[in-house]
Design a protein around this motif. Sequence first.
Motif, mmCIF file in Angstrom:
data_model
loop_
_atom_site.group_PDB
_atom_site.id
_atom_site.type_symbol
_atom_site.label_atom_id
_atom_site.label_comp_id
_atom_site.label_asym_id
_atom_site.label_seq_id
_atom_site.Cartn_x
_atom_site.Cartn_y
_atom_site.Cartn_z
ATOM 1 N N LEU A 1 -42.696 6.964 -12.304
ATOM 2 C CA LEU A 1 -42.684 6.773 -10.861
ATOM 3 C C LEU A 1 -42.280 8.058 -10.144
ATOM 4 N N LEU A 2 -41.235 8.720 -10.625
ATOM 5 C CA LEU A 2 -40.787 9.969 -9.995
ATOM 6 C C LEU A 2 -41.831 11.066 -10.143
ATOM 7 N N GLY B 1 -45.066 10.551 -10.311
ATOM 8 C CA GLY B 1 -46.130 10.197 -9.370
ATOM 9 C C GLY B 1 -45.772 10.553 -7.949
ATOM 10 N N ILE B 2 -44.518 10.319 -7.562
ATOM 11 C CA ILE B 2 -44.078 10.661 -6.213
ATOM 12 C C ILE B 2 -44.112 12.177 -6.015
ATOM 13 N N GLY B 3 -43.661 12.919 -7.003
ATOM 14 C CA GLY B 3 -43.685 14.380 -6.913
ATOM 15 C C GLY B 3 -45.099 14.922 -6.812
ATOM 16 N N THR C 1 -47.711 13.274 -5.657
ATOM 17 C CA THR C 1 -48.236 12.870 -4.357
ATOM 18 C C THR C 1 -47.713 13.782 -3.258
ATOM 19 N N LEU C 2 -46.434 14.125 -3.304
ATOM 20 C CA LEU C 2 -45.872 15.021 -2.296
ATOM 21 C C LEU C 2 -46.509 16.405 -2.360
ATOM 22 N N LYS C 3 -46.805 16.871 -3.559
ATOM 23 C CA LYS C 3 -47.456 18.182 -3.702
ATOM 24 C C LYS C 3 -48.851 18.139 -3.092
#
Length: 53
Positions: free
Chosen positions: A10-11, A13-15, A17-19
């Motif tokens: 999950l982390l 994926g979030i990283g 997505t933010l990039k």
Amino acid sequence: MILVLLLALLLFGIGFTLKVLWIIAAIVLIVWLLGFVARSTGPSGRRGRWYRW
């Protein structure tokens, strides 16, 4: 163990997505700046808005 792996996934994926969002924001900023610099002059000689807001 599975919970830790899911949290790591999950982390990640979030990283990622933010990039991707940062890259999209940079592209939009460049397009906006190019449109601001390359806008055409109107009939009165003044520079008009290049967007329709």
